[in-house]
Design a protein around this motif. Structure first.
Motif, PDB file in Angstrom:
ATOM      1  N   MET A   1      18.631 -35.012 -17.345  1.00 61.04           N
ATOM      2  CA  MET A   1      19.371 -35.355 -16.149  1.00 61.04           C
ATOM      3  C   MET A   1      18.569 -35.010 -14.896  1.00 61.04           C
ATOM      4  O   MET A   1      18.451 -35.810 -13.961  1.00 61.04           O
ATOM      5  N   TYR A   2      17.995 -33.820 -14.898  1.00 59.03           N
ATOM      6  CA  TYR A   2      17.218 -33.408 -13.719  1.00 59.03           C
ATOM      7  C   TYR A   2      15.922 -34.209 -13.594  1.00 59.03           C
ATOM      8  O   TYR A   2      15.438 -34.440 -12.482  1.00 59.03           O
ATOM      9  N   SER A   3      15.352 -34.604 -14.700  1.00 60.88           N
ATOM     10  CA  SER A   3      14.162 -35.444 -14.646  1.00 60.88           C
ATOM     11  C   SER A   3      14.492 -36.767 -13.965  1.00 60.88           C
ATOM     12  O   SER A   3      13.733 -37.262 -13.114  1.00 60.88           O
ATOM     13  N   PHE A   4      15.646 -37.325 -14.304  1.00 58.60           N
ATOM     14  CA  PHE A   4      16.104 -38.572 -13.682  1.00 58.60           C
ATOM     15  C   PHE A   4      16.357 -38.353 -12.188  1.00 58.60           C
ATOM     16  O   PHE A   4      15.923 -39.156 -11.344  1.00 58.60           O
ATOM     17  N   LEU A   5      17.045 -37.272 -11.841  1.00 54.40           N
ATOM     18  CA  LEU A   5      17.342 -36.977 -10.438  1.00 54.40           C
ATOM     19  C   LEU A   5      16.072 -36.738  -9.630  1.00 54.40           C
ATOM     20  O   LEU A   5      15.968 -37.149  -8.470  1.00 54.40           O
TER      21      LEU A   5
END
Length: 334
Positions: free
Chosen positions: A1-5
């Motif tokens: 999720m944080y990689s996407f964000l």
């Protein structure tokens, strides 16, 4: 999720460090195997964007799971770990292709080794843990000092050295470092004048060097500089740039968490646990001081560099308190 964000949201209003430079092979012209930037460019250019991000996620997740497997924390402690994993700056910088993922991976493995030394499952680091320590030493030698000094402290207690002697040795070493620093004060001052030049004045979170203007400023500013370098943005900076406010609260939370777990491990039932006190000096203080010169001049860099060490640092302190609480530690003295 944080990689996407990080890729689709965070990158829109802030630079992702050297990530794009690494992936595009920007530092390949250095052709130096001892240059971490060159090696990162080699890996990034070979793997490409998708491969680099997958490697980042793999290393981060593997390192954290390995450390938690060794720590065997209770359910309440694991909830706290989940909170730490959810913090924005940690999530972003350990989900993209950066040096911080290698720091996080190697530091987590080393922390797992320190935990096994404390609980007696090993008498020394495993080959895998030694390789991880060598990697950490290569990438961030100033952080690796905390692992070496903590390992020596734990081995001293495990081999029956009296608590009074162990804490005295730590204090003597600390005093010798201070004396050596005073002796080399001119060289240190020259270094402090070079450090600010590594941070772009055009950076939105870069601070003007108003701290280190005379020979002893590096030392006299430590009481303010350590928390400033660790927390990241200050309250006035966060008010002037509202986007930094969540990161200010995040930094304050982490700093208070470290103080709380350190204090409650050292002071148990109105007694001083000398092993916890020794590890506070050799582990916590060493990490804070090592981070100080690299975080004080730029709030963004402070958060970025902190992301590689904060998870293993917190898990180690949480485990130490759990161990002391359940096993009453090694040595207690009034």
């Amino acid at each position: 999720m944080y990689s996407f964000l990080a890729v689709f949201v965070f990158a829109q209003f802030s630079s992702l460090g050297d990530t794009n430079d690494y992936i595009n092979g920007y530092y390949l012209d250095r052709d130096d195997l001892f240059s971490t930037a060159y090696l990162m460019s080699v890996i990034g250019s070979l793997l490409g964007t998708v491969g680099s991000f997958l490697l980042s996620l793999l290393l981060s997740i593997t390192g954290i799971l390995y450390m938690l497997e060794k720590a065997r924390l209770g359910n309440n402690q694991l909830v706290l770990v989940l909170v730490l994993l959810s913090l924005p700056s940690f999530g972003v910088w350990t989900s993209i292709f950066s040096k911080e993922i290698f720091v996080l991976f190697s530091f987590c493995i080393c922390t797992g080794g320190l935990i096994e030394l404390i609980n007696g499952k090993r008498s020394f680091l495993s080959i895998f843990q030694i390789v991880a320590l060598a990697l950490l030493t290569f990438i961030k030698p100033h952080y690796a000092v905390a692992v070496y000094s903590s390992m020596l402290t734990i081995l001293a207690y495990k081999n029956g050295i009296k608590s009074e002697l162990a804490i005295s040795v730590n204090i003597i070493i600390f005093c010798l470092i201070i004396l050596a620093s005073i002796y080399y004060i001119e060289a240190i001052f020259e270094y402090t004048q070079i450090m600010p030049k590594h941070f772009s004045r055009n950076g939105g979170t870069t601070r003007i060097n108003e701290f280190w203007n005379s020979e002893y400023d590096f030392f006299t500013f430590i009481p303010l500089g350590l928390p400033m370098a660790f927390i990241g943005p200050t309250l006035p900076e966060s008010i002037n740039n509202i986007k930094l406010l969540p990161f200010f609260f995040e930094g304050c939370f982490l700093f208070l968490l470290i103080i709380f777990y350190s204090a409650t491990s050292i002071i148990r039932n109105q007694n001083i646990n000398t092993m916890a006190l020794s590890l506070f000096i050799s582990f916590t203080c060493v990490l804070l001081i090592a981070h100080y010169p690299f975080g004080v001049f730029n709030a963004g860099s402070a958060m970025r560099y902190r992301s590689g060490l904060i998870m293993p640092m917190c898990v180690f302190l949480i485990y130490l308190k759990q161990y002391i609480t359940t096993r009453h530690g090694y040595h207690n003295s009034d």
